[in-house]
Design a protein around this motif. Sequence first.
Motif, short mmCIF file in Angstrom:
data_model
loop_
_atom_site.label_atom_id
_atom_site.label_comp_id
_atom_site.label_asym_id
_atom_site.label_seq_id
_atom_site.Cartn_x
_atom_site.Cartn_y
_atom_site.Cartn_z
N THR A 1 43.19 -13.54 -23.55
CA THR A 1 43.70 -13.17 -24.87
C THR A 1 42.67 -12.39 -25.68
N MET A 2 41.38 -12.62 -25.41
CA MET A 2 40.33 -11.87 -26.10
C MET A 2 40.30 -10.42 -25.60
N TYR A 3 40.47 -10.23 -24.30
CA TYR A 3 40.53 -8.87 -23.77
C TYR A 3 41.75 -8.13 -24.31
N TRP A 4 42.84 -8.86 -24.41
CA TRP A 4 44.07 -8.31 -24.99
C TRP A 4 43.80 -7.87 -26.43
N ARG B 1 46.87 -23.02 -23.13
CA ARG B 1 47.16 -22.33 -24.39
C ARG B 1 45.89 -21.68 -24.92
N GLY B 2 45.85 -20.36 -24.92
CA GLY B 2 44.70 -19.64 -25.47
C GLY B 2 43.38 -20.01 -24.83
N GLY B 3 43.41 -20.35 -23.53
CA GLY B 3 42.18 -20.70 -22.83
C GLY B 3 41.85 -22.18 -22.84
N PHE B 4 42.61 -23.00 -23.61
CA PHE B 4 42.39 -24.44 -23.65
C PHE B 4 43.38 -25.16 -22.74
N ASN B 5 42.87 -26.10 -21.95
CA ASN B 5 43.74 -26.93 -21.13
C ASN B 5 44.38 -28.02 -21.98
N VAL B 6 45.70 -28.11 -21.91
CA VAL B 6 46.42 -29.14 -22.66
C VAL B 6 47.33 -29.88 -21.70
N TYR B 7 47.15 -31.20 -21.63
CA TYR B 7 48.02 -32.00 -20.77
C TYR B 7 49.09 -32.67 -21.63
N ALA C 1 61.15 -41.54 -35.51
CA ALA C 1 62.43 -40.90 -35.21
C ALA C 1 62.57 -40.48 -33.76
N VAL C 2 61.49 -40.62 -32.98
CA VAL C 2 61.52 -40.11 -31.59
C VAL C 2 61.89 -41.22 -30.61
N SER C 3 62.95 -40.95 -29.85
CA SER C 3 63.39 -41.87 -28.81
C SER C 3 62.81 -41.50 -27.45
N LEU C 4 62.84 -40.21 -27.15
CA LEU C 4 62.33 -39.72 -25.87
C LEU C 4 61.82 -38.30 -26.09
N VAL C 5 60.79 -37.92 -25.35
CA VAL C 5 60.23 -36.59 -25.55
C VAL C 5 59.65 -36.05 -24.25
N ALA C 6 59.76 -34.76 -24.07
CA ALA C 6 59.10 -34.05 -22.97
C ALA C 6 58.36 -32.86 -23.57
N VAL C 7 57.10 -32.73 -23.21
CA VAL C 7 56.29 -31.63 -23.71
C VAL C 7 56.00 -30.68 -22.55
N LEU C 8 56.19 -29.40 -22.79
CA LEU C 8 55.97 -28.41 -21.74
C LEU C 8 55.47 -27.11 -22.33
N GLY C 9 54.99 -26.23 -21.46
CA GLY C 9 54.52 -24.93 -21.91
C GLY C 9 55.59 -23.87 -21.73
N VAL C 10 55.71 -22.99 -22.71
CA VAL C 10 56.66 -21.88 -22.63
C VAL C 10 55.88 -20.58 -22.80
N PRO C 11 56.31 -19.49 -22.17
CA PRO C 11 55.56 -18.23 -22.24
C PRO C 11 55.35 -17.75 -23.67
N ASN C 12 54.15 -17.21 -23.91
CA ASN C 12 53.81 -16.69 -25.24
C ASN C 12 52.91 -15.48 -25.07
N ASP C 13 53.22 -14.39 -25.77
CA ASP C 13 52.50 -13.13 -25.59
C ASP C 13 51.03 -13.22 -25.96
N SER C 14 50.72 -13.92 -27.05
CA SER C 14 49.34 -13.93 -27.53
C SER C 14 48.50 -15.06 -26.97
N HIS C 15 49.11 -16.21 -26.63
CA HIS C 15 48.35 -17.36 -26.17
C HIS C 15 48.57 -17.70 -24.70
N GLY C 16 49.36 -16.91 -24.01
CA GLY C 16 49.65 -17.21 -22.61
C GLY C 16 50.78 -18.21 -22.50
#
Length: 506
Positions: free
Chosen positions: A258-261, A415-421, A434-449
């Motif tokens: 992202t820095m080269y970009w 995300r932006g060079g940081f590993n996020v689990y 308010a949260v019963s169930l949740v799934a977290v995932l990565g989605v494509p992003n132009d500036s952060h990967g």
Amino acid sequence: MTNLAALLDSTTARHPDRTAVVCGDSRFSYSRLDQASNQVAQLLVADGVGPGDKVALSCPNLPYFPIVYFGILKAGATVVPLNVLLKPGEIAYHLDDSDAVAYFAFEGTADLPIGAWARQAYEESDRCRSLFLLPAGTAQAPWAGRPATFETVDVADDDTAVILYTSGTTGRPKGAELRHRNMRDNVLAGKEIFAVDEARPDTYLCVLPLFHSFGQTVVQNGAVAFGGTLVMQPRFDAEAALTLMLAETVTFFAGVPTMYWGLLGAPDDGVDVAASAANLRVAVSGGSALPGEVHRDFRSRFGVTVLEGYGLSETSPVASFSVYGEQPRVGSIGVPIPGVDMKLIGEDWSDVPDRPDAIGEIAIRGHNVMKGYYGRPEATAEAIRDGWFRSGDIARKDADGFYYIVDRAKDMILRGGFNVYPREIEELLMTHPAVSLVAVLGVPNDSHGEEIKAVVVKKKDHDDVSEADIVAWAKERLAAYKYPRIVEFRDFLPLTATGKILKREI
């Protein structure tokens, strides 16, 4: 001497008057940097810190970072660098998990109140006994007035120099214990990787966060080991980076894609890109694959071929790199660096057949592999067998021995060079009423990967809670690179027969 701080000691002895650090209007010679680090060591010893003790550090890219970093090492203690975006609860966890007895923290700014967060975390910590706040001016530093001489404590090669925290699939971050020899040998390998000539020292633009292994080893420790100059930029800005490159005659740039970009997107008006690029000798990229068009455009605009590499916190971090002077193989992470072996393995640790079409998990053996995860023998045993560290990253190898990542460690978001689990974020979100169930995932992003997205099933009787409410709630409790910017409510999530969420169907 085996202490990692000997890099500073020996370079100071050879080049005391060379400029070591530049930050804004401040300039530190190697002699001045060494003396300030000696004062930090004197402060720590007076505070009762001894060999093997853990000392945490929260500081952006400022002269304070190398001063304190090497001061901790000189005292024979272990450095625990912390991400400056961590919030109080997260900091307190790291302090206690690492058994840190002391903690240095920059006071921060109104936008990033590191000092206030540090004090709150220190008060929550069960084990940390000393907090040293670092004010904006180094003249008022907590070590001011201490003796500027100190005999660096001798340590064993296998003693722990640094503990770098890395997220894991089990949720809570784990501390990778890196020996003095791990860190020292990894940085010294840079002499061959980057064709370094100490007689013509490089000037490094320091934009990668120094609390991260990439910036710490390749930039900070690389500069110190080979008598170079660190030009610090506390927060990356493309136009400001180009201005610094010109003003300080920068020859070595290391960044994430992202820095080269950002550099390629910087306008020509107001910044003489050609002049800024004229002195550039080495450009290094890591964190994720650099797109082919960025390779080509950077070469065209800056006249330098970007070298890509691969590594992890657990490998100090560099494991493989492109070959200096050769045309890049776009998408490749290069070949193992000197002193390091790599191979592909299956789930059961068996070797994958050595043929170009074979795919397996990268395993790494060599001087760079960590001692283990601090205080987690079971996790260490799962990750290291017979000296081989399993990375969790899936790759293939071509006929010439160049590796190519084909998939990331399961579920990991970059995300932006940081590993996020996702597991850590999911566990926190599940505590929201308010949260019963949740799934977290990565989605494509132009500036952060990738961007972080949370798909949430709400509990009944919480219709008044909005997606924005969940985002704001998470933002208060997670580092800026971790919290989900996108929240989507759904009535249900797809599950396997055993009740696991099928993320690939979300």
